[in-house]
Design a protein around this motif. Structure first.
Motif, PDB file in Angstrom:
ATOM      1  N   PHE A 180       0.843  -1.185   0.000  1.00 15.24           N
ATOM      2  CA  PHE A 180       0.000   0.000   0.000  1.00 15.24           C
ATOM      3  C   PHE A 180       0.882   1.240   0.000  1.00 15.24           C
ATOM      4  N   LEU A 181       0.837   2.039  -1.064  1.00 15.25           N
ATOM      5  CA  LEU A 181       1.413   3.378  -1.012  1.00 15.25           C
ATOM      6  C   LEU A 181       0.306   4.284  -0.491  1.00 15.25           C
ATOM      7  N   ASP A 182       0.111   4.202   0.812  1.00 19.96           N
ATOM      8  CA  ASP A 182      -1.040   4.844   1.447  1.00 19.96           C
ATOM      9  C   ASP A 182      -0.713   6.284   1.838  1.00 19.96           C
ATOM     10  N   TYR A 183      -1.672   7.178   1.614  1.00 18.25           N
ATOM     11  CA  TYR A 183      -1.526   8.591   1.962  1.00 18.25           C
ATOM     12  C   TYR A 183      -2.578   8.986   2.996  1.00 18.25           C
ATOM     13  N   GLY A 184      -2.933   8.039   3.840  1.00 21.72           N
ATOM     14  CA  GLY A 184      -3.953   8.280   4.849  1.00 21.72           C
ATOM     15  C   GLY A 184      -3.434   9.010   6.073  1.00 21.72           C
ATOM     16  N   GLN A 185      -4.249   9.010   7.098  1.00 27.26           N
ATOM     17  CA  GLN A 185      -4.023   9.825   8.293  1.00 27.26           C
ATOM     18  C   GLN A 185      -2.729   9.485   9.017  1.00 27.26           C
ATOM     19  N   ASP A 186      -2.440   8.209   9.182  1.00 28.91           N
ATOM     20  CA  ASP A 186      -1.295   7.799  10.004  1.00 28.91           C
ATOM     21  C   ASP A 186      -0.017   7.583   9.207  1.00 28.91           C
TER      22      ASP A 186
END
Length: 694
Positions: A180-186
């Protein structure tokens, strides 16, 4: 009745065991069983009145285990903190009634709707801000603090309930875990914390990232955001670290699950996860708490042509082979958790496999040393995203599909081999003498793919050119890592090992000096471990090892390929060519035969101590050059090789030889007169198999 496997573990082993792969795989998978075969079952998809019938039929078809709970979080925990295991208990009871062992799964790929509605921050966020939503799978991010912690509560309940259940042989964590190349809160803070752990101080990060370029210097980790991969010119080193971080998130999430299960589980139960074979990520093999790794393989879905007009119904002959040889060395054992049972629904085109092909794949998986093979799924789904996806039985729930019959045939054939198994069997000496390693470092693959320099470069295809050549020789191949002891391999191939340090140069030098035959290819050693070009001439730290200077390199346009002259034959290339200036003691094996540098060496070879070093400084268009160079090397070193045609694969295990044919013509296998044919004939047809006892 199916072969009965005793899954008991000797008491001495239990006492000595701590955890992880120090465990003895023999205790999980006894050698005399050779392999075991299973199938996914989703009791939550069917009326409970049908479960007994289905599990009985699974057993009657020769399957020895089934697989439960993979996507069932909403059924296991219908409300927050309220668990319901009654339906799963019933399914386990019926599986045991029909002599089926069970793989238990964690359902972290499919969080329930109440969880994502109450905590939408667990949903993965794309670079452009698009947030995933409930209704699919793998929509929660491993970079959510809450999701990671809450998942462990569900896993704890599962482990407490089933960790000492003798009907359960092992655990599958998540499903086909991804990066996941995640750009979420954490995610931003988790990335900063990871960077702090890696670099310790901001000066070290600035050095590694080369932030003096374009005024990119940071004064604090708190200033760092997640790099935007779609933004032109974004720092390459930051992007590479983002990949590394995302892979760490995946691997550590699996490790956390395994640790939670082991608090309550018996050492009789193994733990694995099932990966899609990908060769441009680092999370595969990174999780330290898994007992072994397994993979998923779907061969026919309209995305490759295979060999001949019907090859698209058989698949690429190297796909299963490479996955076998890539996953097995990671932990010394592997399984296949999902093997295509027939037509699928999600490909670009979804053709029927050629009759016999499912059985071909099963034997090919077995040939590589697999401890088990499982298939998705027993019953074809009637609703949901995977409508039209074949199962072992069709939509009526009882009629075997062609692939189902081939799975059943394979279970019978394995029982034939079990009767012939000899505990004292060894691998043929000629087979062992051509054992070949291919050095794989995921950092190098990720680094190259971030900065290819030419659109026609394909890193995986570059590896495959050498891999296919070695397999055509009938060589056993292992994909090995930096920490591997190379000395047990007569030949070590090091393709496009772009980032290197002096320690690895010394290790490769020692390997050759002590008698190994080292093959390095273009792009190997052009950068240091930070991904920086050396403050020196091109490849200069490599010059002594390869016996040559590298003056420069060239990249060609696709419509104007160049030529290489080797053994008085011409070979085309376009993607990368190193221009070499060999030392006096170094032999020139191949030269450029076009362009303004015509006559410049492209392939060189020299002795080093008791061994040899060959440098192939060019990536050919078709892989024919690489095969010819390796043929010359093996012959020069008196390593006896076969010459199997494209599409024919031959391997040995447990006293048996296995040949499979993906080509579009009959292949006549030459066997010693002492061989006992157990399955098939010497004339191997397309999608057919030959198995013999040697």
């Amino acid at each position: 009745m199916p072969f009965k496997i005793d899954f008991k573990i000797p008491m001495l082993f239990i006492l000595l065991n701590s955890h992880a792969f120090a465990q003895n795989i023999e205790a999980f998978f006894p050698s005399e069983a050779l392999t075991t075969v299973g199938v996914y079952y989703y009791p939550e998809h069917w009326d409970a009145s049908q479960w007994d019938r289905d599990l009985k039929n699974i057993s009657d078809m020769g399957f020895e285990f089934t697989h439960l709970g993979e996507f069932a979080w909403a059924q296991l925990e219908p409300e927050e903190g309220k668990y319901d295991f009654t339906w799963l208990d019933k399914a386990l009871e019926l599986a045991a009634k029909h002599h089926l062992k069970v793989i238990m799964c964690t359902s972290t790929a499919t969080p329930p709707v109440w969880l994502v509605r109450k905590h939408p921050d667990v949903l993965a966020t794309e670079e452009d801000g698009t947030k995933m939503d409930h209704g699919s799978r793998q929509h929660a991010t491993f970079s959510s603090n809450y999701y990671r912690s809450y998942s462990m509560k569900m896993i704890e309940q599962l482990a407490k309930k089933y960790g000492n259940d003798k009907r359960i042989i092992g655990w599958q964590l998540d499903n086909e875990p991804r990066r996941f190349l995640d750009y979420g809160q954490d995610a931003p803070q988790r990335f900063r914390d990871w960077l702090k752990e890696k670099y310790k101080n901001i000066a070290a990060l600035n050095d590694a990232w080369g932030t003096n370029f374009w005024s990119g210097t940071y004064t604090s980790f708190d200033e760092i955001n997640l790099p935007l991969h779609k933004q032109w010119g974004m720092n390459l080193h930051a992007r590479l670290d983002h990949y590394r971080f995302a892979d760490y998130e995946t691997a550590s999430f699996l490790d956390d699950q395994a640790k939670e299960i082991r608090k309550y589980s018996s050492p009789n139960q193994w733990i694995t996860s099932n990966y899609i074979p990908m060769y441009d990520v680092s999370f595969i093999g990174m999780s330290k708490e898994l007992d072994f790794v397994s993979y998923t393989r779907y061969m026919v879905h309209g995305n490759n042509d295979g060999i001949g007009s019907q090859g698209y119904r058989v698949g690429d002959y190297s796909s299963i082979a490479m996955a076998n040889d890539f996953f097995r060395p990671l932990k010394g054992a592997y399984g296949v958790m999902e093997l295509q049972p027939g037509q699928v629904n999600w490909g670009s085109i979804n053709p029927q496999p050629l009759p016999g092909t499912t059985r071909l794949w099963l034997w090919h998986v077995f040939a590589g040393g697999s401890k088990f093979t499982c298939t998705y799924r027993y019953r074809a789904p009637l609703y949901g995203y995977e409508q039209y996806h074949y199962g072992i039985v069709g939509t009526d729930g009882v009629t075997p599909t062609p692939g189902g019959l081939e799975f059943s045939q394979f279970t019978k054939e394995i029982n034939t081999l079990r009767k012939k198994y000899n505990t004292k069997s060894t691998l043929p000496d000629s087979y062992l003498k051509r054992k070949t390693a291919i050095l794989f470092n995921p950092d190098n693959v990720m680094g190259i793919n971030l900065n290819k320099q030419t659109r026609v470069w394909n890193t995986t295809e570059h590896f495959l050119k050498y891999y296919k050549a070695a397999k055509s020789f009938g060589a056993p191949v292992d994909f090995v890592r930096d920490s591997t002891d190379f000395s047990k391999y007569p030949v070590l191939i090091v393709p496009a090992y772009q980032m290197i340090d002096q320690q690895m140069i010394d290790k490769l030098t020692a390997y050759a000096h002590n008698g190994g035959n080292l093959v390095l290819t273009c792009r190997s050693g052009i950068q240091n471990r930070k991904g920086h070009l050396w403050e020196a001439k091109f490849y200069e730290p490599m010059w002594k090892l390869i016996g040559s200077q590298v003056e420069s390199y060239d990249l060609l346009i696709p419509q104007a390929p160049g030529n290489i002259k080797f053994n008085n034959e011409d070979f085309e290339w376009i993607s990368w060519g190193d221009l070499l200036k060999p030392n006096k003691e170094t032999s020139i094996w191949g030269t450029y035969d076009s362009e303004f540098y015509k006559g410049t060496p492209a392939i060189v070879h020299h002795p080093l101590g008791k061994g040899t070093v060959t440098y192939i400084g060019v990536d050919s268009k078709k892989g024919d050059l690489e095969k010819q160079v390796l043929t010359k090397l093996y012959n020069q070193q008196n390593i006896a090789i076969e010459n199997y045609p494209e599409g024919v694969m031959v391997d040995y295990r447990d006293g048996f030889g296995i040949a499979v044919n993906y080509s579009d013509t009959i292949y006549n296998m030459n066997l010693p007169h002492t061989a006992e044919i157990l399955i098939g004939t010497k004339a191997i047809k397309t999608a057919d198999v030959l198995v013999w006892k040697y």
